[in-house]
Design an enzyme around this catalytic site. Structure first.
Site, PDB file in Angstrom:
ATOM      1  N   TYR A  75     -29.757  11.134 -29.710  1.00 25.70           N
ATOM      2  CA  TYR A  75     -30.850  10.287 -29.199  1.00 25.70           C
ATOM      3  C   TYR A  75     -31.145  10.612 -27.736  1.00 25.70           C
ATOM      4  O   TYR A  75     -32.298  10.808 -27.340  1.00 25.70           O
ATOM      5  CB  TYR A  75     -30.448   8.817 -29.369  1.00 25.70           C
ATOM      6  CG  TYR A  75     -31.476   7.821 -28.925  1.00 25.70           C
ATOM      7  CD1 TYR A  75     -32.526   7.452 -29.760  1.00 25.70           C
ATOM      8  CD2 TYR A  75     -31.397   7.216 -27.670  1.00 25.70           C
ATOM      9  CE1 TYR A  75     -33.466   6.521 -29.349  1.00 25.70           C
ATOM     10  CE2 TYR A  75     -32.331   6.289 -27.247  1.00 25.70           C
ATOM     11  CZ  TYR A  75     -33.369   5.936 -28.097  1.00 25.70           C
ATOM     12  OH  TYR A  75     -34.301   5.014 -27.683  1.00 25.70           O
TER      13      TYR A  75
ATOM     14  N   SER B 128     -36.453   7.143 -22.531  1.00 26.62           N
ATOM     15  CA  SER B 128     -35.395   6.132 -22.571  1.00 26.62           C
ATOM     16  C   SER B 128     -34.413   6.384 -21.432  1.00 26.62           C
ATOM     17  O   SER B 128     -34.220   7.535 -21.022  1.00 26.62           O
ATOM     18  CB  SER B 128     -34.630   6.206 -23.895  1.00 26.62           C
ATOM     19  OG  SER B 128     -33.484   5.368 -23.856  1.00 26.62           O
TER      20      SER B 128
HETATM   21  N1  NAD Z   1     -35.444  -1.128 -27.718  1.00 21.12           N
HETATM   22  C1  NAD Z   1     -34.861  -0.435 -26.759  1.00 21.12           C
HETATM   23  O1  NAD Z   1     -33.872  -0.890 -26.138  1.00 21.12           O
HETATM   24  C2  NAD Z   1     -35.399   0.918 -26.373  1.00 21.12           C
HETATM   25  C3  NAD Z   1     -34.890   1.503 -25.219  1.00 21.12           C
HETATM   26  C4  NAD Z   1     -35.356   2.747 -24.838  1.00 21.12           C
HETATM   27  C5  NAD Z   1     -36.326   3.390 -25.588  1.00 21.12           C
HETATM   28  N2  NAD Z   1     -36.800   2.809 -26.720  1.00 21.12           N
HETATM   29  C6  NAD Z   1     -37.807   3.557 -27.480  1.00 21.12           C
HETATM   30  O2  NAD Z   1     -38.955   2.750 -27.666  1.00 21.12           O
HETATM   31  C7  NAD Z   1     -39.612   3.136 -28.875  1.00 21.12           C
HETATM   32  C8  NAD Z   1     -39.863   1.903 -29.743  1.00 21.12           C
HETATM   33  O3  NAD Z   1     -38.621   1.301 -29.996  1.00 21.12           O
HETATM   34  P1  NAD Z   1     -38.461  -0.180 -30.549  1.00 21.12           P
HETATM   35  O4  NAD Z   1     -37.299  -0.753 -29.822  1.00 21.12           O
HETATM   36  O5  NAD Z   1     -39.757  -0.896 -30.549  1.00 21.12           O
HETATM   37  O6  NAD Z   1     -37.985   0.178 -32.049  1.00 21.12           O
HETATM   38  P2  NAD Z   1     -38.272  -0.496 -33.470  1.00 21.12           P
HETATM   39  O7  NAD Z   1     -37.243   0.072 -34.382  1.00 21.12           O
HETATM   40  O8  NAD Z   1     -38.416  -1.969 -33.344  1.00 21.12           O
HETATM   41  O9  NAD Z   1     -39.714   0.090 -33.852  1.00 21.12           O
HETATM   42  C9  NAD Z   1     -39.900   1.464 -34.104  1.00 21.12           C
HETATM   43  C10 NAD Z   1     -41.088   1.648 -35.030  1.00 21.12           C
HETATM   44  O10 NAD Z   1     -41.237   3.064 -35.259  1.00 21.12           O
HETATM   45  C11 NAD Z   1     -41.472   3.268 -36.643  1.00 21.12           C
HETATM   46  N3  NAD Z   1     -41.035   4.605 -37.038  1.00 21.12           N
HETATM   47  C12 NAD Z   1     -39.764   5.051 -37.173  1.00 21.12           C
HETATM   48  N4  NAD Z   1     -39.753   6.317 -37.599  1.00 21.12           N
HETATM   49  C13 NAD Z   1     -41.057   6.697 -37.732  1.00 21.12           C
HETATM   50  C14 NAD Z   1     -41.693   7.890 -38.152  1.00 21.12           C
HETATM   51  N5  NAD Z   1     -40.984   8.955 -38.547  1.00 21.12           N
HETATM   52  N6  NAD Z   1     -43.041   7.924 -38.157  1.00 21.12           N
HETATM   53  C15 NAD Z   1     -43.760   6.836 -37.797  1.00 21.12           C
HETATM   54  N7  NAD Z   1     -43.218   5.679 -37.399  1.00 21.12           N
HETATM   55  C16 NAD Z   1     -41.871   5.607 -37.366  1.00 21.12           C
HETATM   56  C17 NAD Z   1     -40.681   2.185 -37.337  1.00 21.12           C
HETATM   57  O11 NAD Z   1     -41.141   1.953 -38.667  1.00 21.12           O
HETATM   58  C18 NAD Z   1     -40.892   1.003 -36.399  1.00 21.12           C
HETATM   59  O12 NAD Z   1     -42.037   0.251 -36.755  1.00 21.12           O
HETATM   60  C19 NAD Z   1     -38.699   4.187 -29.539  1.00 21.12           C
HETATM   61  O13 NAD Z   1     -39.167   5.474 -29.235  1.00 21.12           O
HETATM   62  C20 NAD Z   1     -37.362   3.939 -28.882  1.00 21.12           C
HETATM   63  O14 NAD Z   1     -36.550   5.091 -28.883  1.00 21.12           O
HETATM   64  C21 NAD Z   1     -36.363   1.586 -27.133  1.00 21.12           C
END
Ligand code: NAD
Length: 262
Positions: free
Chosen positions: A154, A141
């Protein structure tokens, strides 16, 4: 349809929604056999069902070692191998440093760093066992690269994951396992709803050269590239997909500058 991942077995953790689901869809479009594993079991199964018969949906808690082991055993029982890992499951919080409780710190590092480590290690061991190389993409991230409000736990977890990726790249290269980071900027998903209030959104609008949030599909396109043969010499790298947020310096409207100069 280019079949860039034809026949590959691709595990997407956290694939029930958001970036993970968009990436699972993109992998399936490239003819991979996709495993979606998520804490949300029903969500994982529904998501897998939407991709067709070749896909598999599994429940997993990536922070629980026994659950990670069971997930990998189930994948090996069905497909015999894992070629691609999109190491994506993650949780977020927006908590000031002074108010971050140890239990919050441990929970976020437990999923985003320790969980990612356990999944990557389990998958890499299977790739080594099969002996035909593989691809691992860890989801970092921009919060792991820059200091930002509310990102003590985070951001630290994601920074740790970036460093872990570099070590994995060094140690797994002899096994022809490509390891890279994909670092999303601000992407419009459910996690962003938790972490981004209106003030955060307004700030991003000013700080991103492309002046908008990214979409899960834009991350998925980069993921397909990193997991394809086209990226075979990209190794130990962090690919930022962030609309220019990381690299931007002073931003101003040219006409306003002209007025000041005049
Ligand atoms: N959306 C953003 O702006 C952003 C930015 C940088 C990084 N990220 C990273 O991208 C990845 C996906 O994020 P997203 O935005 O799609 O989030 P989201 O919350 O939409 O989806 C995350 C998914 O991970 C699952 N999850 C959570 N904890 C879990 C666990 N312990 N075991 C298995 N599954 C688990 C959730 O049930 C969910 O389906 C994450 O690692 C997040 O940190 C997101």
């Amino acid at each position: 349809m280019t079949r860039r991942l034809d026949g590959k077995v691709a595990l997407v953790t956290g694939g029930a929604r958001g970036i993970g689901y968009a990436t699972a869809q993109a992998f399936a479009r490239e003819w991979a056999r996709v495993v979606i594993a998520d804490l949300n079991v029903a969500g994982a199964q529904d998501a897998a069902a939407s991709l067709g018969e070749q896909a598999m949906g599994l429940g997993v808690d990536v922070a629980d070692p026994a659950s990670v082991t069971a997930m990998i055993e189930a994948i090996i029982a069905r497909f015999g191998r894992i070629d691609i890992l999109f190491n994506n499951a993650g949780i977020g919080a927006n908590t000031p440093f002074l108010e971050t409780r140890l239990e919050d710190w441990n929970r976020i590092l437990g999923v985003n760093l320790t969980g990612a480590f356990m999944v990557a290690q389990g998958c890499a061991r299977e790739m080594v066992r099969v002996g035909e190389g593989g691809k691992i993409v860890n989801i970092a991230s921009l919060s792991g690269q820059r200091g930002a409000n509310g990102r003590a736990a985070y951001g630290s977890a994601k920074a740790g994951l970036e460093l872990l990726t570099k070590v994995m790249a060094v140690e797994l290269a002899p096994y022809r396992i490509n390891v890279n980071n994909l670092a999303p900027g601000a992407i419009e998903t459910d996690i962003a709803k938790v972490m981004h209030d209106e003030a955060t959104r307004a700030a991003y609008g000013r700080l991103i050269p492309m002046t908008r949030y990214g979409t899960p599909e834009e991350i998925a396109d980069a993921a397909v590239f990193l997991c394809s043969d086209e990226a075979r010499y990209v190794h130990g790298h962090t690919l930022n997909v962030d609309g220019g947020f990381r690299e931007a310096g002073l931003m101003f409207k040219p006409d306003a500058a002209m007025q000041r100069a005049g």
